[in-house]
Design a protein around this motif. Structure first.
Motif, PDB file in Angstrom:
ATOM      1  N   GLY A   1       0.863  -1.374  -0.050  1.00 29.09           N
ATOM      2  CA  GLY A   1       0.084  -0.032  -0.056  1.00 29.09           C
ATOM      3  C   GLY A   1       0.793   1.232  -0.062  1.00 29.09           C
ATOM      4  N   PHE A   2       1.989   1.214   0.667  1.00 30.75           N
ATOM      5  CA  PHE A   2       3.004   2.504   0.701  1.00 30.75           C
ATOM      6  C   PHE A   2       3.376   2.596  -0.647  1.00 30.75           C
ATOM      7  CE2 PHE A   2       7.002   4.119   1.264  1.00 30.75           C
ATOM      8  CZ  PHE A   2       6.772   5.436   1.863  1.00 30.75           C
ATOM      9  N   VAL A   3       4.167   1.554  -1.380  1.00 30.64           N
ATOM     10  CA  VAL A   3       4.571   1.823  -2.607  1.00 30.64           C
ATOM     11  C   VAL A   3       3.602   2.243  -3.454  1.00 30.64           C
ATOM     12  CG1 VAL A   3       5.455   0.621  -4.508  1.00 30.64           C
ATOM     13  CG2 VAL A   3       6.360   0.064  -2.101  1.00 30.64           C
ATOM     14  N   ALA A   4       2.137   1.693  -3.343  1.00 27.00           N
ATOM     15  CA  ALA A   4       1.083   2.095  -4.417  1.00 27.00           C
ATOM     16  C   ALA A   4       0.837   3.569  -4.169  1.00 27.00           C
ATOM     17  CB  ALA A   4      -0.003   1.240  -4.356  1.00 27.00           C
ATOM     18  N   ALA A   5       0.889   4.030  -2.972  1.00 23.63           N
ATOM     19  CA  ALA A   5       0.617   5.483  -2.483  1.00 23.63           C
ATOM     20  C   ALA A   5       1.557   6.328  -3.225  1.00 23.63           C
ATOM     21  CB  ALA A   5       0.351   5.621  -1.113  1.00 23.63           C
ATOM     22  N   PHE A   6       2.715   5.837  -3.164  1.00 27.30           N
ATOM     23  CA  PHE A   6       3.936   6.817  -3.379  1.00 27.30           C
ATOM     24  C   PHE A   6       3.932   6.819  -5.118  1.00 27.30           C
ATOM     25  CE2 PHE A   6       8.126   7.270  -5.527  1.00 27.30           C
ATOM     26  CZ  PHE A   6       8.551   8.150  -4.855  1.00 27.30           C
ATOM     27  N   ALA A   7       3.317   5.701  -5.618  1.00 23.35           N
ATOM     28  CA  ALA A   7       3.148   5.685  -7.316  1.00 23.35           C
ATOM     29  C   ALA A   7       2.066   6.541  -7.574  1.00 23.35           C
ATOM     30  CB  ALA A   7       2.992   4.384  -7.881  1.00 23.35           C
TER      31      ALA A   7
END
Length: 415
Positions: A244-250
């Motif tokens: 979720g963190f990586v997706a939020a950054f993207a």
């Protein structure tokens, strides 16, 4: 100089040989004098009132359409066209299509509402009379009066529409013309054709198609948001939190370009333009501060307060009322994106349409200052989106149903 002497008692007279009477300039007495200060001031006031009424009517119409599932793509397409028109270089007044049509719709709806007031009053009196004295003649008379009032209101509305549907047509019934022509069926024979032509002039299929393509392309950009929904649907674990963190950054990186990509897509009217990130990155270099202002308006100042209206769902009968506020807030956000892109394109035209990057130190400093502040803007927006998944009625769906970049509605279900 030739001299002529007459054989009279008068002295000789000497005149130039080529003398002619002086020319008299023609005066146009039919020309109207320029309007005075009071007249110009009254014209400005009239123009301001008419324009404000047209914009308010436009917002109400767009909000009503946006509250209807699927059809709401017309509203999304119209808002995209507003930004696209400005990005193409149009003036602000030319970038709000069909304002005159919206003004007429507002006049007609206002006339219907005002004409329905006597009918509603008589119906209320009928219900009161029936409640106080059931079966009385008073209730029957009120019912008859209500039918008569409804018929007269309908006749007055049709007569005003037959004469053009202007404000003066609704205010002044033109009694002599009414006596001569209002009773003739030929007076109203052209109304269906005029209604059809008016409906076609709104170009609803065009805006629906533009909104459909814009929504599909935007959803492709929102794939990181869909990953966040999938990762958090069954509860947060360690791996799900990391995903979720990586997706939020993207998603944050996507949001730095998406509002301008949408305006660029609408200006070019090509789905491929929605993915031309390189072009958008280059245009940013020519107007970084206008870009920054548009992003602040598009992602922070206008969209964030609207999350307060997404906490609790309203009954279907009044679900379009919060949509009215959503459209009123998102419209200036779209305008700001279009204005920023228009300014960037104008300046880029001075540099071989973006082939040459500005090399002044002020532009270099401005670019990097804005690049350093842009993550803060996107971060504030994502923080509120993250919070809204716990407060919004739609829950996790708020990651995809983002009114800042999609249809400006509070709830997915509409009405």
């Amino acid at each position: 100089m030739d001299c002529q002497t007459r054989e009279t008692d008068l002295p000789s007279t000497c005149l130039p040989a080529t003398t002619s009477p002086p020319a008299i300039e023609a005066v146009d007495f039919s020309a109207k004098p320029p309007p005075g200060v009071i007249r110009r001031f009254a014209g400005w006031i009239s123009w301001g009132i008419s324009g404000t009424f047209a914009i308010l009517s436009m917002i109400v119409c767009l909000a009503f359409v946006a509250a209807i599932p699927i059809v709401q793509l017309i509203t999304f397409g119209y808002l995209l066209e507003v930004a696209g028109g400005l990005a193409r270089g149009n003036k602000l007044r030319d970038s709000l299509p069909h304002l005159e049509a919206f003004r007429k719709i507002g006049l007609i709806v206002g006339a219907v509402v005002i004409g329905a007031i006597p009918v509603q009053v008589l119906v209320h009196l009928e219900s009161v009379a029936a409640l106080i004295d059931p079966g009385s003649n008073q209730a029957g008379r009120m019912r008859v009066f209500a039918f008569i009032a409804a018929g007269l209101a309908m006749f007055y509305l049709l007569w005003a529409l037959a004469r053009g549907g202007r404000l003066i047509d609704f205010v002044w019934p033109q009694p002599l013309g009414m006596l001569r022509r209002a009773w003739r069926p030929s007076t109203y024979s052209k109304l269906p054709d005029r209604l059809w032509s008016f409906t076609r002039s709104l170009q609803l299929p065009k805006y629906f198609y533009l909104g459909l393509r814009g929504a599909i392309g935007t959803l492709l950009w929102l794939i990181p948001a869909m990953i966040i929904i999938a990762a958090n649907r069954n509860g947060k674990t360690g791996l799900a939190g990391l995903v979720g963190f990586v997706a939020a950054f993207a998603l944050g990186v996507v949001l730095m370009y998406l509002p301008m990509l949408q305006a660029h897509f609408a200006s070019e009217n090509r789905i491929r333009a929605l993915f031309q990130v390189k072009r958008i990155r280059r245009l940013f270099c020519y107007a970084p501060w206008a870009w920054f202002g548009a992003m602040v308006l598009s992602l922070v100042l206008f969209p964030i307060p609207l999350y307060l209206l997404k906490i609790e769902a309203l009954p279907r009968e009044v679900a379009w009322l919060p949509t009215l506020v959503f459209v009123a807030f998102i419209l200036p956000a779209r305008l700001s994106a279009g204005l920023a892109l228009r300014r960037a394109k104008r300046i880029a035209g001075q540099y071989d349409d973006g082939a040459i990057k500005p090399d002044t130190w002020t532009n270099f400093l401005s670019r990097w200052l804005v690049r350093l502040m842009m993550p803060l803007v996107v971060g504030i927006y994502l923080a509120f989106v993250t919070l809204s998944q716990y407060t919004s009625w739609d829950g996790l769906q708020t990651w995809v149903q983002q009114h800042a970049i999609l249809v400006p509605i509070p709830f997915i279900n509409g009405v």
